[in-house]
Design a protein around this motif. Structure first.
Motif, short mmCIF file in Angstrom:
data_model
loop_
_atom_site.label_atom_id
_atom_site.label_comp_id
_atom_site.label_asym_id
_atom_site.label_seq_id
_atom_site.Cartn_x
_atom_site.Cartn_y
_atom_site.Cartn_z
N ALA A 1 0.83 -1.21 0.00
CA ALA A 1 0.00 0.00 0.00
C ALA A 1 0.86 1.26 0.00
O ALA A 1 0.60 2.21 -0.74
CB ALA A 1 -0.93 0.00 1.21
N VAL A 2 1.91 1.26 0.82
CA VAL A 2 2.81 2.42 0.87
C VAL A 2 3.55 2.57 -0.46
O VAL A 2 3.69 3.69 -0.98
CB VAL A 2 3.80 2.27 2.04
CG1 VAL A 2 4.90 3.33 1.97
CG2 VAL A 2 3.06 2.37 3.37
N ALA B 1 -1.50 2.46 4.99
CA ALA B 1 -0.76 1.30 5.48
C ALA B 1 -1.66 0.41 6.34
O ALA B 1 -1.59 -0.83 6.26
CB ALA B 1 0.45 1.75 6.29
N PHE B 2 -2.52 1.04 7.14
CA PHE B 2 -3.47 0.26 7.95
C PHE B 2 -4.44 -0.51 7.06
O PHE B 2 -4.72 -1.69 7.30
CB PHE B 2 -4.23 1.19 8.89
CG PHE B 2 -5.16 0.48 9.83
CD1 PHE B 2 -4.68 -0.15 10.96
CD2 PHE B 2 -6.52 0.44 9.58
CE1 PHE B 2 -5.53 -0.81 11.82
CE2 PHE B 2 -7.39 -0.21 10.43
CZ PHE B 2 -6.89 -0.84 11.56
N VAL B 3 -4.94 0.17 6.03
CA VAL B 3 -5.84 -0.50 5.09
C VAL B 3 -5.12 -1.65 4.39
O VAL B 3 -5.68 -2.74 4.21
CB VAL B 3 -6.39 0.50 4.06
CG1 VAL B 3 -7.15 -0.22 2.96
CG2 VAL B 3 -7.29 1.52 4.75
N VAL C 1 -6.14 -5.56 4.23
CA VAL C 1 -6.32 -6.23 2.94
C VAL C 1 -5.47 -7.50 2.88
O VAL C 1 -5.93 -8.55 2.40
CB VAL C 1 -5.95 -5.27 1.78
CG1 VAL C 1 -5.85 -6.03 0.46
CG2 VAL C 1 -6.99 -4.17 1.66
N GLY C 2 -4.22 -7.42 3.37
CA GLY C 2 -3.36 -8.61 3.37
C GLY C 2 -3.96 -9.74 4.18
O GLY C 2 -3.99 -10.90 3.74
N VAL C 3 -4.46 -9.41 5.38
CA VAL C 3 -5.08 -10.44 6.22
C VAL C 3 -6.37 -10.95 5.58
O VAL C 3 -6.67 -12.16 5.62
CB VAL C 3 -5.35 -9.89 7.63
CG1 VAL C 3 -6.10 -10.91 8.48
CG2 VAL C 3 -4.04 -9.50 8.31
#
Length: 326
Positions: free
Chosen positions: A91-92, A118-120, A124-126
């Protein structure tokens, strides 16, 4: 040496408080001059929120590490196991590639918020891991899905960096961990996330205790494992996402803190989650103070310091256990 949980919690919180005082006192020019009127602003607006933020980031990672190790019954599990860090990195990287890293785009990045993205990316990864694993029913499938998602997202991050190499320097700060930009807003976000994640972790701790006896036994004890897994995954994903979004990827804290606590005091998971949070906060804050003091007036990346300290601790622990077995 074995300590009672209450005594160990008191000691860890006391160490954390001492580290906060050291973090407030230590800066790029040495110890704070309390007779300087302008120093009060520096202490209140820069050093104190940075120190408290570093403690909260370490607490979140320690808590997430304890939950993930209990959930997967694996002492080598860490908070980044289900693709959370890889999602944040991607994301970053995409944000920097699309907006650029020039001064003209600084205001846009401030409005968009790299920390929020970054939180999003972490969530999304999880989420992709859960989709690939078809839910949280099977721990082994969840682990394998996390590995696959992490590898794929890391490959995409490298592809973005190869496409726009100008972002590498900006990405380096995120990948090595950075507490220098923490402020009161960061402290508030991480504290709120930590309270929610801790409450869910404590609520799900009986399921973690039952899982130590095996999934079949846990089910026979009346535990609703799929629901418990989903709640616990949400808890450590929230904790990990909040920490990574504010400080970047910091290695070994989530892995070493539960190990250290279990070494000093074997206990059930309720106490383990709470004590791992306190241990993680003290570890990261101590590493942050050390990173500021070692090559003053410059600073080492705090993630580099935690990796070196965590690697040394786990090496000593491995050799000590090997000697005991002989």
């Amino acid at each position: 040496m074995t300590l009672r949980p209450g005594l160990l919690l008191t000691l860890l919180l006391a160490i954390g408080l001492l580290c906060v005082l050291a973090g407030v006192g230590v800066g790029s020019t040495g110890w704070a001059d309390l007779h300087d009127e302008g120093m009060a602003v520096v202490l209140w607006e820069i050093r104190l929120p940075r120190s408290l933020g570093a403690w909260w980031a370490g607490a979140l990672l320690g808590m997430a590490g304890a939950i993930s190790q209990g959930l997967f019954r694996n002492p080598l599990a860490d908070p980044y196991l289900l693709g959370s860090a890889a999602g944040a990195e991607l994301a970053v990287a995409i944000t920097l590639a699309l907006t650029g890293v020039s001064a003209q785009n600084a205001s846009l990045l401030a409005q968009v918020g790299l920390t929020g993205l970054a939180f999003v990316g972490t969530l999304v990864g999880v989420g992709l891991t859960l989709i690939l694993a078809r839910g949280a029913e099977q721990s082994l499938r969840l682990l394998l899905a996390g590995v696959v998602v992490g590898v794929v997202l890391n490959a995409l991050t490298n592809l973005v960096a190869l496409w726009t190499p100008d972002i590498l320097r900006a990405m380096q700060s995120f990948l090595l961990g950075n507490t220098g930009l923490l402020g009161w807003n960061s402290v508030g976000v991480m504290a709120a996330s930590g309270v929610v994640a801790l409450a869910i972790g404590l609520l799900g701790s009986p399921a973690l205790d039952a899982l130590t006896l095996g999934e079949a036994t846990a089910t026979s004890l009346g535990m609703r494992l799929p629901l418990a897994r989903l709640l616990l995954i949400f808890a450590f994903a929230m904790a990990t996402g909040a920490a990574v979004a504010q400080t970047g990827v910091i290695a070994f804290v989530g892995l070493a803190a539960p190990h250290l606590v279990r070494t000093l005091c074997p206990m059930l998971h309720g106490w383990l989650i709470l004590l791992s949070a306190a241990a993680g906060g003290a570890l990261l804050l101590a590493a942050d103070v050390l990173a500021r003091a070692l090559i003053r007036p410059q600073e080492l990346p705090v993630g580099l310091v935690t990796a070196l300290l965590g690697g040394a601790y786990l090496t000593v622990l491995m050799h000590r256990r090997g000697a005991v077995r002989r």
